[in-house]
Scaffold this active site. Structure first.
Site, PDB file in Angstrom:
ATOM      1  N   GLU A  78       0.802  -1.213   0.000  1.00 47.35           N
ATOM      2  CA  GLU A  78       0.000   0.000   0.000  1.00 47.35           C
ATOM      3  C   GLU A  78       0.841   1.272   0.000  1.00 47.35           C
ATOM      4  O   GLU A  78       0.312   2.363  -0.189  1.00 47.35           O
ATOM      5  CB  GLU A  78      -0.943  -0.014   1.213  1.00 47.35           C
ATOM      6  CG  GLU A  78      -2.044  -1.069   1.073  1.00 47.35           C
ATOM      7  CD  GLU A  78      -2.955  -1.139   2.274  1.00 47.35           C
ATOM      8  OE1 GLU A  78      -2.563  -0.643   3.351  1.00 47.35           O
ATOM      9  OE2 GLU A  78      -4.056  -1.697   2.147  1.00 47.35           O
ATOM     10  N   GLU A 109       7.903 -22.114   6.964  1.00 49.10           N
ATOM     11  CA  GLU A 109       8.370 -21.254   8.052  1.00 49.10           C
ATOM     12  C   GLU A 109       9.477 -21.894   8.885  1.00 49.10           C
ATOM     13  O   GLU A 109      10.069 -21.248   9.752  1.00 49.10           O
ATOM     14  CB  GLU A 109       7.211 -20.877   8.969  1.00 49.10           C
ATOM     15  CG  GLU A 109       6.640 -22.023   9.780  1.00 49.10           C
ATOM     16  CD  GLU A 109       5.558 -21.547  10.732  1.00 49.10           C
ATOM     17  OE1 GLU A 109       5.684 -21.837  11.935  1.00 49.10           O
ATOM     18  OE2 GLU A 109       4.608 -20.883  10.289  1.00 49.10           O
TER      19      GLU A 109
END
Length: 270
Positions: A78, A109
């Site tokens: 953004e 992960e």
């Protein structure tokens, strides 16, 4: 036991009425902002360390897995439309790559080395900052990433929701927003995720303001990527210059941004 894994203060959730579920979730959510408030000094110190590095060409890089990784990507993605910055000024990197944005990638992960490899895919800049995001503070992908980044001279930070986690011990600036047990035990996409989102908002917004990407309180460098933003930019120019709507819109579109348009207007005006 980690705070993020502690048993919920509520039980028999499956027997609650919908209104009670919502009211109790909201009651827990109200604790999040207070937890974030307590760590503002640490956030401030990190922001003040990031800004001069970015002024020298460094980037802000978020790394995380699962929800934490997705929140980093959201915040990073953004920044270009909001502040008109290049796409690689702020980067969000998730364990498992872009596939993991929508779908869990098994065991991604757990790879201690992979985050640093993912960072290097974007090139190396000694002025970069790497922020590891992990609610528990125990994710190997994130811990390995910040530890290797720090050993290479980069500034490091972390956003966790457990105190004194392994991740916190590896970074220069450890932000620990301890929000307590989740409404659904262990579901850290809830309060922990909300806390992480708030902290990310605070970091990126403060950094961009200090880098001069906001004038007054306006997003003067925002990208004109849709009709709504063109209209918003037009209104900002009308307010700044006194031009009518048609003239302001034409000026905006010809100059490409609110900042350029207003500066051009006042140069022409003398």
């Amino acid at each position: 036991m980690k705070v993020t894994e502690s048993a919920s203060h509520y039980d028999n959730l499956d027997q609650m009425e919908v209104f009670d579920l919502l009211q109790n979730i909201n009651k827990e959510d109200q604790k999040v902002a207070l937890a974030v408030e307590k760590v503002i000094p640490t956030i401030a110190a990190l922001v003040e360390a990031i800004v001069p590095r970015m002024q020298q060409g460094g980037r802000l890089i978020y790394i995380g897995a699962g929800t934490s990784g997705r929140l980093g990507i959201l915040d990073a993605s953004e920044c270009p439309p909001t502040y008109g910055v290049p796409f690689d000024w702020v980067l969000g990197i998730i364990a498992g790559g872009d596939t993991a944005i929508r779908k869990a990638v098994e065991n991604a992960e757990d790879d201690y080395q992979q985050a640093w490899k993912d960072i290097l895919a974007y090139g190396f800049n000694e002025q970069d900052t790497v922020i590891g995001i992990a609610a528990s503070g125990t994710t190997p992908y994130v811990i390995g990433g910040v530890k290797i980044a720090k050993s290479n001279g980069l500034l490091t930070g972390s956003i966790t929701c457990n105190p004194d986690s392994p991740l916190s011990l590896e970074v220069d600036h450890a932000i620990e927003a301890v929000v307590g047990p989740e409404f659904v035990t262990g579901s850290t996409r809830m309060k922990a995720g909300t806390a992480q989102k708030l902290v990310l908002n605070m970091i990126s917004t403060s950094v961009m303001i200090k880098l001069g990407r906001v004038k007054g309180n306006k997003m003067v460098d925002m990208q004109l990527s849709n009709a709504k933003l063109v209209k918003r930019g037009t209104e900002m120019i009308m307010e700044a210059t006194g031009l009518d709507e048609d003239s302001a819109r034409k000026l905006l579109l010809s100059e490409g941004s609110v900042r350029n348009a207003t500066e051009y207007y006042y140069r022409q005006k003398g």
